[in-house]
Design an enzyme around this catalytic site. Sequence first.
Site, PDB file in Angstrom:
ATOM      1  CE  LYS A   1      -3.931   1.959   2.729  1.00  0.00           C
ATOM      2  NZ  LYS A   1      -4.805   1.859   3.953  1.00  0.00           N
TER       3      LYS A   1
ATOM      4  CB  SER B   1      -8.202   3.433   2.941  1.00  0.00           C
ATOM      5  OG  SER B   1      -7.183   2.966   3.739  1.00  0.00           O
TER       6      SER B   1
ATOM      7  CB  SER C   1      -8.264   0.582   5.656  1.00  0.00           C
ATOM      8  OG  SER C   1      -9.269   1.590   5.418  1.00  0.00           O
TER       9      SER C   1
HETATM   10  N1  GLN Z   1     -13.011   4.196   6.140  1.00  0.00           N
HETATM   11  C1  GLN Z   1     -12.545   4.302   7.283  1.00  0.00           C
HETATM   12  C2  GLN Z   1     -12.173   5.884   6.959  1.00  0.00           C
HETATM   13  O1  GLN Z   1     -12.363   6.321   6.174  1.00  0.00           O
HETATM   14  C3  GLN Z   1     -11.380   3.519   7.657  1.00  0.00           C
HETATM   15  C4  GLN Z   1      -9.993   3.785   7.195  1.00  0.00           C
HETATM   16  C5  GLN Z   1      -9.039   3.157   7.405  1.00  0.00           C
HETATM   17  O2  GLN Z   1      -9.189   1.796   8.001  1.00  0.00           O
HETATM   18  N2  GLN Z   1      -7.953   3.500   7.195  1.00  0.00           N
HETATM   19  O3  GLN Z   1     -11.707   6.343   8.083  1.00  0.00           O
END
Ligand code: GLN
Length: 483
Positions: free
Chosen positions: A77, A152, A176
Amino acid sequence: MIWSSVADQAHAVRTKAISAVELTRAYLERIAAKDGELGAYLAVDEAGAIAAATRVDECVARGEDPGPLAGVPVGLKDVFVTEGLATTAGSRILEGWIPPYDGTAVAQLRAAGAVVLGKLNCDEFAMGSSNENSAYKLCRNPWDLTRTPGGSSGGSAAAVAAGLCSFSLGTDTGGSIRQPAAMCGVVGIKPTYGRVSRWGVVAYASSLDQVGPLTRSVADAALVLEAICGHDPRDATSVVEPAPLLASAPTAGVDGLTIGIPVEYGGDIDPEIAAAVQRAAAILREAGANVVEISLPHTRYALPAYYVIAPAEASSNLARYDGIRYGIRRGEGGLAEVYRATRGAGFGAEVKRRIMLGTYALRAGYYDAYYKKAQQVRALIKRDFEQAYATCDAILSPTTPTPAFALGANATPYEMYLADVFTLACNLAGLPGASVPAARASSGLPIGVQILGRPLDEATVLRVAGAIERAAGVMDLHPPFAS
Ligand code: GLN
Protein backbone atom coordinates in the site's frame (compact mmCIF):
# COMPACT_ATOMS: atom_id res chain seq x y z
CA MET A 1 3.42 -20.46 -9.83
CA ILE A 2 1.39 -17.22 -9.81
CA TRP A 3 -1.41 -18.78 -7.76
CA SER A 4 0.76 -20.94 -5.51
CA SER A 5 0.86 -20.27 -1.79
CA VAL A 6 3.49 -18.03 -0.25
CA ALA A 7 5.08 -21.10 1.41
CA ASP A 8 5.18 -23.05 -1.87
CA GLN A 9 6.69 -20.13 -3.77
CA ALA A 10 9.39 -19.62 -1.12
CA HIS A 11 10.08 -23.36 -1.06
CA ALA A 12 10.38 -23.47 -4.87
CA VAL A 13 12.85 -20.58 -4.81
CA ARG A 14 14.92 -22.08 -1.98
CA THR A 15 15.12 -25.46 -3.72
CA LYS A 16 15.84 -23.88 -7.13
CA ALA A 17 12.66 -25.29 -8.69
CA ILE A 18 12.11 -21.73 -9.93
CA SER A 19 14.36 -18.71 -9.67
CA ALA A 20 13.22 -15.61 -7.83
CA VAL A 21 13.86 -13.65 -11.01
CA GLU A 22 11.54 -15.93 -13.04
CA LEU A 23 8.81 -15.66 -10.42
CA THR A 24 9.18 -11.89 -10.23
CA ARG A 25 9.09 -11.55 -14.01
CA ALA A 26 5.88 -13.60 -14.15
CA TYR A 27 4.14 -11.08 -11.88
CA LEU A 28 5.66 -8.07 -13.64
CA GLU A 29 4.34 -9.39 -16.98
CA ARG A 30 0.86 -9.82 -15.53
CA ILE A 31 0.94 -6.32 -14.08
CA ALA A 32 1.97 -4.92 -17.48
CA ALA A 33 -0.83 -6.84 -19.22
CA LYS A 34 -3.65 -6.31 -16.76
CA ASP A 35 -3.16 -3.42 -14.41
CA GLY A 36 -4.03 -0.76 -16.98
CA GLU A 37 -7.63 -1.89 -16.61
CA LEU A 38 -7.55 -2.64 -12.87
CA GLY A 39 -5.64 0.35 -11.46
CA ALA A 40 -4.16 -1.47 -8.48
CA TYR A 41 -0.61 -0.09 -8.76
CA LEU A 42 0.47 3.54 -8.39
CA ALA A 43 4.11 2.64 -9.11
CA VAL A 44 5.81 -0.52 -10.38
CA ASP A 45 9.51 -0.85 -9.56
CA GLU A 46 10.64 -3.25 -12.26
CA ALA A 47 14.36 -2.59 -11.90
CA GLY A 48 14.29 -2.69 -8.10
CA ALA A 49 12.27 -5.92 -8.10
CA ILE A 50 14.60 -7.69 -10.53
CA ALA A 51 17.63 -6.51 -8.54
CA ALA A 52 16.11 -7.80 -5.27
CA ALA A 53 15.16 -11.12 -6.89
CA THR A 54 18.68 -11.47 -8.28
CA ARG A 55 20.12 -11.03 -4.78
CA VAL A 56 17.80 -13.77 -3.51
CA ASP A 57 18.95 -16.12 -6.29
CA GLU A 58 22.60 -15.34 -5.53
CA CYS A 59 21.96 -16.12 -1.89
CA VAL A 60 20.43 -19.49 -2.82
CA ALA A 61 23.33 -20.20 -5.20
CA ARG A 62 25.81 -19.62 -2.34
CA GLY A 63 23.94 -22.18 -0.27
CA GLU A 64 22.59 -19.57 2.15
CA ASP A 65 18.98 -19.22 3.25
CA PRO A 66 17.31 -16.04 1.97
CA GLY A 67 14.50 -16.40 4.54
CA PRO A 68 10.94 -17.69 4.87
CA LEU A 69 9.61 -15.37 2.13
CA ALA A 70 12.47 -16.15 -0.28
CA GLY A 71 11.75 -14.52 -3.61
CA VAL A 72 8.03 -14.02 -2.92
CA PRO A 73 6.75 -10.92 -4.78
CA VAL A 74 4.84 -8.45 -2.61
CA GLY A 75 2.90 -5.24 -3.30
CA LEU A 76 2.79 -2.46 -0.68
CA LYS A 77 0.00 0.00 0.00
CA ASP A 78 1.41 3.40 -0.88
CA VAL A 79 1.49 4.51 2.76
CA PHE A 80 4.58 2.36 3.43
CA VAL A 81 7.75 4.40 3.25
CA THR A 82 10.15 2.74 0.80
CA GLU A 83 13.77 3.64 0.18
CA GLY A 84 14.29 5.01 -3.31
CA LEU A 85 10.68 4.35 -4.34
CA ALA A 86 8.05 7.10 -4.55
CA THR A 87 5.60 7.16 -1.64
CA THR A 88 2.47 9.29 -2.03
CA ALA A 89 -0.15 7.97 0.44
CA GLY A 90 -2.52 8.47 -2.51
CA SER A 91 -2.14 12.25 -2.12
CA ARG A 92 -0.93 15.03 -4.42
CA ILE A 93 0.75 16.66 -1.45
CA LEU A 94 3.43 13.93 -1.41
CA GLU A 95 3.79 13.72 -5.19
CA GLY A 96 7.40 13.22 -6.17
CA TRP A 97 8.66 12.30 -2.69
CA ILE A 98 11.35 9.61 -2.82
CA PRO A 99 11.99 8.46 0.76
CA PRO A 100 15.57 7.86 1.88
CA TYR A 101 14.68 4.86 4.09
CA ASP A 102 12.46 1.79 4.49
CA GLY A 103 9.88 1.57 7.27
CA THR A 104 10.24 -1.29 9.74
CA ALA A 105 7.60 -3.62 8.23
CA VAL A 106 9.09 -3.21 4.76
CA ALA A 107 12.61 -3.82 6.08
CA GLN A 108 11.36 -6.97 7.84
CA LEU A 109 9.79 -8.26 4.62
CA ARG A 110 12.99 -7.64 2.70
CA ALA A 111 15.03 -9.33 5.44
CA ALA A 112 12.74 -12.36 5.10
CA GLY A 113 13.51 -12.52 1.37
CA ALA A 114 10.39 -10.89 -0.11
CA VAL A 115 10.69 -8.96 -3.39
CA VAL A 116 8.90 -5.58 -3.55
CA LEU A 117 7.07 -5.19 -6.89
CA GLY A 118 5.70 -1.71 -6.33
CA LYS A 119 3.27 0.55 -4.50
CA LEU A 120 -0.47 -0.01 -4.43
CA ASN A 121 -3.35 2.38 -4.90
CA CYS A 122 -5.28 3.58 -1.82
CA ASP A 123 -7.57 6.29 -0.57
CA GLU A 124 -5.76 9.53 0.17
CA PHE A 125 -4.03 9.19 3.58
CA ALA A 126 -6.06 5.96 4.00
CA MET A 127 -9.29 7.95 4.44
CA GLY A 128 -12.09 6.14 2.66
CA SER A 129 -13.84 2.85 1.99
CA SER A 130 -13.81 2.58 -1.81
CA ASN A 131 -10.41 3.75 -3.04
CA GLU A 132 -12.28 6.58 -4.80
CA ASN A 133 -10.43 9.15 -2.67
CA SER A 134 -7.12 8.29 -4.35
CA ALA A 135 -5.78 11.48 -5.92
CA TYR A 136 -4.28 9.46 -8.77
CA LYS A 137 -6.71 6.96 -10.26
CA LEU A 138 -9.62 4.63 -9.75
CA CYS A 139 -9.01 1.10 -8.61
CA ARG A 140 -11.55 -1.49 -9.74
CA ASN A 141 -12.77 -4.75 -8.24
CA PRO A 142 -11.45 -7.73 -10.25
CA TRP A 143 -14.75 -9.59 -9.66
CA ASP A 144 -16.69 -6.80 -11.39
CA LEU A 145 -14.85 -3.88 -12.91
CA THR A 146 -17.81 -1.54 -12.38
CA ARG A 147 -17.50 -2.00 -8.62
CA THR A 148 -15.19 -0.78 -5.88
CA PRO A 149 -12.47 -3.03 -4.47
CA GLY A 150 -13.25 -1.42 -1.09
CA GLY A 151 -10.84 0.81 0.76
CA SER A 152 -8.75 2.27 1.89
CA SER A 153 -6.36 -0.61 1.01
CA GLY A 154 -8.26 -1.16 -2.27
CA GLY A 155 -5.19 -1.67 -4.44
CA SER A 156 -3.77 -4.14 -1.90
CA ALA A 157 -6.92 -6.29 -2.07
CA ALA A 158 -7.47 -6.01 -5.83
CA ALA A 159 -3.84 -6.89 -6.65
CA VAL A 160 -3.90 -10.05 -4.51
CA ALA A 161 -7.29 -11.17 -5.90
CA ALA A 162 -6.15 -10.58 -9.49
CA GLY A 163 -2.80 -12.35 -9.07
CA LEU A 164 -0.76 -9.17 -9.54
CA CYS A 165 1.33 -9.94 -6.43
CA SER A 166 1.64 -12.98 -4.21
CA PHE A 167 0.51 -11.03 -1.14
CA SER A 168 0.32 -7.41 -0.06
CA LEU A 169 0.52 -5.21 2.98
CA GLY A 170 -2.24 -2.80 3.94
CA THR A 171 -3.10 -0.66 6.92
CA ASP A 172 -6.29 -0.70 8.96
CA THR A 173 -7.46 2.27 11.05
CA GLY A 174 -11.18 1.51 10.98
CA GLY A 175 -11.46 -1.46 8.63
CA SER A 176 -9.16 -0.72 5.71
CA ILE A 177 -7.63 -4.20 5.55
CA ARG A 178 -10.72 -6.26 6.38
CA GLN A 179 -13.32 -4.40 4.31
CA PRO A 180 -11.43 -4.51 0.97
CA ALA A 181 -10.36 -8.11 1.70
CA ALA A 182 -14.04 -9.05 2.07
CA MET A 183 -15.01 -7.21 -1.10
CA CYS A 184 -12.25 -8.78 -3.21
CA GLY A 185 -12.53 -12.33 -1.83
CA VAL A 186 -9.16 -12.48 -0.06
CA VAL A 187 -7.97 -12.90 3.53
CA GLY A 188 -7.02 -9.79 5.51
CA ILE A 189 -5.86 -9.55 9.10
CA LYS A 190 -5.40 -6.51 11.32
CA PRO A 191 -3.20 -7.59 14.24
CA THR A 192 -3.52 -6.28 17.80
CA TYR A 193 -2.68 -2.57 18.05
CA GLY A 194 1.08 -2.37 18.53
CA ARG A 195 1.88 -5.83 17.13
CA VAL A 196 3.43 -4.54 13.91
CA SER A 197 5.60 -1.42 13.97
CA ARG A 198 4.09 1.78 12.57
CA TRP A 199 7.54 3.29 12.07
CA GLY A 200 7.81 4.33 8.44
CA VAL A 201 4.07 4.18 7.80
CA VAL A 202 2.41 7.47 6.80
CA ALA A 203 0.19 8.25 9.80
CA TYR A 204 -3.59 8.69 9.63
CA ALA A 205 -4.90 8.25 13.21
CA SER A 206 -2.02 7.04 15.33
CA SER A 207 -3.99 5.45 18.19
CA LEU A 208 -5.89 3.28 15.67
CA ASP A 209 -3.49 2.60 12.75
CA GLN A 210 -2.18 -0.92 12.36
CA VAL A 211 -0.31 -2.80 9.61
CA GLY A 212 -1.34 -6.22 8.29
CA PRO A 213 -1.23 -8.60 5.34
CA LEU A 214 -3.78 -9.31 2.59
CA THR A 215 -3.35 -12.81 1.22
CA ARG A 216 -5.07 -15.56 -0.76
CA SER A 217 -5.14 -17.97 2.18
CA VAL A 218 -5.13 -18.05 5.97
CA ALA A 219 -1.84 -19.98 5.93
CA ASP A 220 -0.23 -17.22 3.86
CA ALA A 221 -1.51 -14.64 6.35
CA ALA A 222 0.05 -16.55 9.26
CA LEU A 223 3.41 -16.80 7.50
CA VAL A 224 3.56 -13.11 6.58
CA LEU A 225 2.37 -12.02 10.01
CA GLU A 226 5.16 -13.97 11.69
CA ALA A 227 7.65 -12.09 9.55
CA ILE A 228 6.37 -8.59 10.39
CA CYS A 229 5.33 -8.83 14.07
CA GLY A 230 7.66 -7.95 16.90
CA HIS A 231 8.84 -5.16 19.16
CA ASP A 232 10.32 -2.06 17.55
CA PRO A 233 11.92 0.55 19.83
CA ARG A 234 11.30 3.16 17.11
CA ASP A 235 7.52 2.89 17.60
CA ALA A 236 6.60 4.04 21.12
CA THR A 237 3.32 2.06 20.99
CA SER A 238 4.94 -1.19 19.84
CA VAL A 239 4.12 -4.08 22.19
CA VAL A 240 7.04 -5.72 23.99
CA GLU A 241 5.74 -9.29 23.65
CA PRO A 242 7.77 -11.42 21.24
CA ALA A 243 6.36 -12.14 17.77
CA PRO A 244 3.82 -14.98 17.99
CA LEU A 245 4.41 -18.39 16.39
CA LEU A 246 1.49 -18.75 14.02
CA ALA A 247 2.40 -21.36 11.40
CA SER A 248 0.33 -24.14 12.95
CA ALA A 249 -2.67 -21.95 13.89
CA PRO A 250 -4.59 -22.09 10.58
CA THR A 251 -4.90 -25.88 10.74
CA ALA A 252 -5.21 -26.26 14.53
CA GLY A 253 -9.03 -26.54 14.38
CA VAL A 254 -11.66 -25.01 16.63
CA ASP A 255 -12.67 -28.01 18.74
CA GLY A 256 -13.61 -26.76 22.21
CA LEU A 257 -13.48 -23.04 21.35
CA THR A 258 -16.44 -20.82 22.20
CA ILE A 259 -17.42 -18.40 19.44
CA GLY A 260 -19.63 -15.42 20.26
CA ILE A 261 -22.04 -13.82 17.80
CA PRO A 262 -22.99 -10.27 18.83
CA VAL A 263 -26.76 -9.77 18.87
CA GLU A 264 -26.27 -6.10 17.94
CA TYR A 265 -24.70 -6.92 14.55
CA GLY A 266 -27.91 -8.11 12.86
CA GLY A 267 -29.93 -5.09 11.83
CA ASP A 268 -29.76 -3.53 8.46
CA ILE A 269 -27.69 -5.96 6.45
CA ASP A 270 -27.92 -7.69 3.12
CA PRO A 271 -29.71 -11.07 3.62
CA GLU A 272 -26.94 -12.87 1.75
CA ILE A 273 -24.38 -11.45 4.20
CA ALA A 274 -26.50 -12.55 7.15
CA ALA A 275 -26.77 -16.02 5.57
CA ALA A 276 -22.96 -16.16 5.16
CA VAL A 277 -22.50 -15.48 8.88
CA GLN A 278 -25.02 -18.20 9.73
CA ARG A 279 -23.22 -20.59 7.41
CA ALA A 280 -19.86 -19.78 9.01
CA ALA A 281 -21.42 -20.37 12.44
CA ALA A 282 -22.70 -23.76 11.27
CA ILE A 283 -19.24 -24.65 9.94
CA LEU A 284 -17.67 -23.82 13.30
CA ARG A 285 -20.30 -25.79 15.21
CA GLU A 286 -19.71 -28.75 12.92
CA ALA A 287 -15.96 -28.47 13.62
CA GLY A 288 -16.54 -28.74 17.37
CA ALA A 289 -16.90 -25.14 18.48
CA ASN A 290 -19.54 -23.92 20.84
CA VAL A 291 -21.41 -20.98 19.25
CA VAL A 292 -23.17 -18.59 21.64
CA GLU A 293 -24.89 -15.21 21.52
CA ILE A 294 -23.03 -12.33 23.14
CA SER A 295 -23.81 -8.67 23.62
CA LEU A 296 -21.68 -5.63 22.78
CA PRO A 297 -24.15 -3.00 24.01
CA HIS A 298 -22.17 0.10 23.01
CA THR A 299 -21.67 -1.02 19.40
CA ARG A 300 -23.96 1.66 18.01
CA TYR A 301 -21.68 4.38 19.35
CA ALA A 302 -18.57 3.02 17.64
CA LEU A 303 -19.15 4.88 14.39
CA PRO A 304 -19.75 8.34 15.90
CA ALA A 305 -16.84 7.89 18.35
CA TYR A 306 -14.53 6.81 15.53
CA TYR A 307 -15.51 9.78 13.37
CA VAL A 308 -14.51 12.16 16.16
CA ILE A 309 -11.27 10.43 17.23
CA ALA A 310 -9.89 9.55 13.79
CA PRO A 311 -10.35 13.05 12.27
CA ALA A 312 -9.00 14.66 15.47
CA GLU A 313 -5.80 12.63 15.27
CA ALA A 314 -5.64 13.15 11.49
CA SER A 315 -5.89 16.93 11.85
CA SER A 316 -2.86 16.80 14.12
CA ASN A 317 -0.88 14.29 12.02
CA LEU A 318 -1.50 16.16 8.76
CA ALA A 319 -0.39 19.54 10.13
CA ARG A 320 3.16 18.68 9.03
CA TYR A 321 2.26 18.92 5.32
CA ASP A 322 2.71 22.65 5.10
CA GLY A 323 5.02 23.08 2.10
CA ILE A 324 7.92 23.97 4.39
CA ARG A 325 8.60 20.84 6.42
CA TYR A 326 6.84 18.28 4.25
CA GLY A 327 5.07 18.11 0.91
CA ILE A 328 4.97 19.99 -2.36
CA ARG A 329 5.22 23.77 -2.06
CA ARG A 330 2.78 26.18 -3.67
CA GLY A 331 2.19 29.92 -3.36
CA GLU A 332 4.37 33.00 -3.37
CA GLY A 333 4.66 35.61 -0.69
CA GLY A 334 4.23 35.12 3.03
CA LEU A 335 4.12 32.01 5.16
CA ALA A 336 0.32 32.04 5.56
CA GLU A 337 -0.07 32.20 1.79
CA VAL A 338 2.33 29.26 1.28
CA TYR A 339 0.38 27.19 3.83
CA ARG A 340 -2.95 28.08 2.25
CA ALA A 341 -1.88 27.44 -1.32
CA THR A 342 0.05 24.24 -0.52
CA ARG A 343 -2.69 22.63 1.54
CA GLY A 344 -5.40 23.91 -0.78
CA ALA A 345 -3.75 22.33 -3.81
CA GLY A 346 -2.30 19.25 -2.12
CA PHE A 347 -5.25 17.79 -0.21
CA GLY A 348 -8.44 16.32 -1.67
CA ALA A 349 -11.98 17.07 -0.50
CA GLU A 350 -12.35 14.21 2.00
CA VAL A 351 -8.99 14.94 3.65
CA LYS A 352 -9.94 18.61 3.99
CA ARG A 353 -13.29 17.60 5.48
CA ARG A 354 -11.58 15.45 8.12
CA ILE A 355 -9.01 18.10 8.98
CA MET A 356 -11.83 20.58 9.56
CA LEU A 357 -13.92 18.08 11.55
CA GLY A 358 -10.95 17.11 13.67
CA THR A 359 -9.79 20.66 14.29
CA TYR A 360 -13.33 21.58 15.32
CA ALA A 361 -13.57 18.65 17.75
CA LEU A 362 -10.27 19.64 19.40
CA ARG A 363 -11.03 23.37 19.76
CA ALA A 364 -10.96 24.88 23.24
CA GLY A 365 -14.49 24.70 24.57
CA TYR A 366 -15.46 21.83 22.27
CA TYR A 367 -12.84 19.38 23.46
CA ASP A 368 -14.90 18.10 26.41
CA ALA A 369 -18.07 17.83 24.37
CA TYR A 370 -16.56 15.90 21.47
CA TYR A 371 -13.05 14.49 21.82
CA LYS A 372 -13.21 13.68 25.52
CA LYS A 373 -16.71 12.24 25.17
CA ALA A 374 -15.57 10.05 22.27
CA GLN A 375 -12.66 8.77 24.37
CA GLN A 376 -15.08 7.87 27.16
CA VAL A 377 -17.25 5.98 24.67
CA ARG A 378 -14.13 4.24 23.45
CA ALA A 379 -13.46 3.01 26.99
CA LEU A 380 -17.01 1.61 27.17
CA ILE A 381 -16.57 -0.18 23.85
CA LYS A 382 -13.35 -1.71 25.10
CA ARG A 383 -15.10 -2.87 28.26
CA ASP A 384 -17.89 -4.49 26.19
CA PHE A 385 -15.24 -6.68 24.56
CA GLU A 386 -13.53 -7.51 27.88
CA GLN A 387 -16.87 -8.70 29.23
CA ALA A 388 -17.64 -10.68 26.07
CA TYR A 389 -14.25 -12.40 26.18
CA ALA A 390 -15.05 -13.66 29.66
CA THR A 391 -17.50 -16.01 27.96
CA CYS A 392 -16.06 -16.58 24.47
CA ASP A 393 -12.68 -17.03 22.77
CA ALA A 394 -13.44 -15.21 19.52
CA ILE A 395 -16.26 -13.24 17.93
CA LEU A 396 -17.90 -13.89 14.54
CA SER A 397 -19.71 -11.14 12.62
CA PRO A 398 -20.21 -9.78 9.12
CA THR A 399 -17.22 -7.82 7.77
CA THR A 400 -19.34 -5.50 5.61
CA PRO A 401 -23.06 -4.65 5.37
CA THR A 402 -23.08 -5.39 1.60
CA PRO A 403 -20.83 -7.01 -1.01
CA ALA A 404 -18.75 -4.64 -3.16
CA PHE A 405 -20.87 -1.65 -4.18
CA ALA A 406 -20.78 0.12 -7.54
CA LEU A 407 -18.17 2.83 -8.10
CA GLY A 408 -19.89 6.14 -7.42
CA ALA A 409 -22.72 4.52 -5.46
CA ASN A 410 -22.03 6.06 -2.04
CA ALA A 411 -22.71 9.66 -2.87
CA THR A 412 -22.49 11.22 0.60
CA PRO A 413 -19.68 10.94 3.17
CA TYR A 414 -22.10 9.44 5.69
CA GLU A 415 -23.16 6.62 3.34
CA MET A 416 -19.47 5.87 2.81
CA TYR A 417 -18.75 5.89 6.56
CA LEU A 418 -21.42 3.21 7.06
CA ALA A 419 -19.36 0.75 4.98
CA ASP A 420 -17.17 0.28 8.08
CA VAL A 421 -19.91 -0.07 10.65
CA PHE A 422 -18.82 -3.63 11.62
CA THR A 423 -15.05 -3.08 11.54
CA LEU A 424 -14.52 0.15 13.54
CA ALA A 425 -15.08 -1.17 17.08
CA CYS A 426 -12.15 -3.56 16.74
CA ASN A 427 -9.76 -0.65 16.15
CA LEU A 428 -11.23 1.42 18.99
CA ALA A 429 -10.58 -1.55 21.31
CA GLY A 430 -7.15 -2.36 19.78
CA LEU A 431 -8.09 -5.98 19.08
CA PRO A 432 -6.91 -8.36 16.37
CA GLY A 433 -9.47 -8.97 13.61
CA ALA A 434 -9.57 -10.78 10.28
CA SER A 435 -11.86 -11.15 7.31
CA VAL A 436 -12.03 -14.51 5.54
CA PRO A 437 -14.05 -15.35 2.41
CA ALA A 438 -17.05 -17.41 3.47
CA ALA A 439 -19.55 -17.37 0.62
CA ARG A 440 -20.45 -15.87 -2.72
CA ALA A 441 -23.52 -13.74 -3.37
CA SER A 442 -25.99 -14.70 -6.12
CA SER A 443 -24.31 -11.96 -8.17
CA GLY A 444 -21.06 -13.95 -7.92
CA LEU A 445 -19.39 -11.35 -5.69
CA PRO A 446 -17.40 -12.65 -2.71
CA ILE A 447 -18.64 -12.28 0.87
CA GLY A 448 -16.29 -12.21 3.86
CA VAL A 449 -16.97 -12.78 7.53
CA GLN A 450 -15.10 -11.10 10.36
CA ILE A 451 -13.38 -12.85 13.27
CA LEU A 452 -12.23 -10.81 16.27
CA GLY A 453 -9.94 -12.10 19.01
CA ARG A 454 -8.59 -11.20 22.43
CA PRO A 455 -5.66 -8.77 22.58
CA LEU A 456 -2.47 -10.47 21.28
CA ASP A 457 -4.45 -13.59 20.36
CA GLU A 458 -3.95 -13.56 16.60
CA ALA A 459 -3.47 -17.33 16.84
CA THR A 460 -7.11 -17.98 17.75
CA VAL A 461 -8.31 -15.59 15.03
CA LEU A 462 -6.28 -17.61 12.50
CA ARG A 463 -7.58 -20.92 13.89
CA VAL A 464 -11.18 -19.80 13.39
CA ALA A 465 -10.45 -18.28 9.98
CA GLY A 466 -8.70 -21.47 8.89
CA ALA A 467 -11.65 -23.63 9.89
CA ILE A 468 -14.06 -21.43 7.93
CA GLU A 469 -11.74 -21.35 4.92
CA ARG A 470 -11.42 -25.15 4.78
CA ALA A 471 -15.15 -25.82 4.92
CA ALA A 472 -16.48 -22.84 2.95
CA GLY A 473 -14.55 -23.94 -0.15
CA VAL A 474 -14.60 -20.55 -1.85
CA MET A 475 -10.88 -19.83 -1.79
CA ASP A 476 -9.92 -21.78 -4.91
CA LEU A 477 -12.00 -19.52 -7.10
CA HIS A 478 -10.39 -16.64 -8.93
CA PRO A 479 -12.14 -13.66 -10.47
CA PRO A 480 -12.80 -14.13 -14.21
CA PHE A 481 -10.70 -10.99 -14.82
CA ALA A 482 -7.68 -12.85 -13.44
CA SER A 483 -7.69 -15.72 -15.94
N1 GLN B 1 -13.11 3.94 6.06
C1 GLN B 1 -12.58 4.35 7.31
C2 GLN B 1 -12.14 5.80 7.20
O1 GLN B 1 -12.33 6.35 6.20
C3 GLN B 1 -11.43 3.47 7.72
C4 GLN B 1 -10.20 3.77 6.95
C5 GLN B 1 -9.01 2.98 7.42
O2 GLN B 1 -9.13 1.95 8.09
N2 GLN B 1 -7.85 3.47 7.05
O3 GLN B 1 -11.62 6.36 8.10
